[in-house]
Design an enzyme around this catalytic site. Structure first.
Site, short mmCIF file in Angstrom:
data_model
loop_
_atom_site.label_atom_id
_atom_site.label_comp_id
_atom_site.label_asym_id
_atom_site.label_seq_id
_atom_site.Cartn_x
_atom_site.Cartn_y
_atom_site.Cartn_z
N LEU A 110 21.02 -62.65 -46.28
CA LEU A 110 20.15 -61.52 -45.95
C LEU A 110 20.40 -61.29 -44.47
CD1 LEU A 110 16.87 -62.41 -47.90
CD2 LEU A 110 18.73 -60.88 -48.57
N PRO A 111 21.14 -60.25 -44.14
CA PRO A 111 21.81 -60.15 -42.84
C PRO A 111 20.93 -59.85 -41.62
CG PRO A 111 22.15 -58.16 -44.09
CD PRO A 111 21.41 -59.10 -44.99
N CYS A 112 20.09 -60.81 -41.26
CA CYS A 112 19.27 -60.63 -40.06
C CYS A 112 20.15 -60.59 -38.81
CB CYS A 112 18.22 -61.72 -39.96
SG CYS A 112 18.83 -63.40 -40.06
N HIS A 113 21.39 -61.09 -38.91
CA HIS A 113 22.30 -61.02 -37.77
C HIS A 113 22.70 -59.57 -37.45
CE1 HIS A 113 24.94 -61.33 -41.32
NE2 HIS A 113 25.79 -60.59 -40.63
N ARG A 114 22.49 -58.67 -38.37
CA ARG A 114 22.85 -57.26 -38.15
C ARG A 114 21.77 -56.49 -37.39
NH1 ARG A 114 24.88 -56.51 -44.26
NH2 ARG A 114 26.67 -57.91 -44.13
#
Length: 161
Positions: free
Chosen positions: A123-127
């Site tokens: 779940l791309p919280c890095h984005r």
């Protein structure tokens, strides 16, 4: 409950779950594989491992395994789910996520929920970056966030839909 770990170029990910679903994918300290792949690995964990491997090899960008977080408030889960709306190789902001979940004034709360995401990378919280375009917090460290964003940029065109 089962665990399997995957050694990425930026650290060790531990995948936890059971026969039904994956509960979490989180960075843990150490470079030794404490939970190697075994024949008895459940289908959800095996699928998660394979999809994470494809992501880090630059050959996959989608995660289809069943996720069942064991933590999180309804609000946090809504934020985590909304992270899926940010396409591979692109970025969004806390405000964008807050607006997506119809709570445009909850920007700080979105940031807090992001920091508790139990499915790092998946779940791309890095984005999520600051509205100003600057890098902002990442539980795994800004250096990991930068690496993940660069990795996705490098493979974005070769993985076009």
């Amino acid at each position: 409950m089962q665990q399997v770990d995957y050694l990425t170029p930026i650290g060790r990910l531990v995948i936890t779950g059971d026969e039904e679903a994956v509960y979490s994918v989180l960075f843990e300290e150490g470079e030794t594989l404490d939970y190697p792949v075994t024949d008895g690995l459940s289908t959800p964990l095996k699928t998660a491992y394979e999809e994470i491997d494809a992501y880090f090899q630059g050959t996959g960008k989608a995660f289809t395994f069943k996720m069942a977080p064991q933590t999180g408030t309804p609000f946090q889960r809504e934020v985590w789910e909304s992270l899926k709306t940010i396409p591979y190789g692109e970025t969004g902001s806390y405000l964008q996520i807050a607006t997506t979940i119809n709570r445009p004034k909850a920007v700080r709360a979105v940031g807090g929920a992001n920091g508790r995401n139990p499915f790092t990378v998946v779940l791309p919280c890095h984005r999520i970056i600051g509205a100003s375009g600057k890098m902002v917090g990442y539980t795994g460290g800004l250096w990991r966030k930068e690496w993940l964003l660069e990795h996705e940029q490098k493979h974005k065109t070769s993985l076009a839909d």
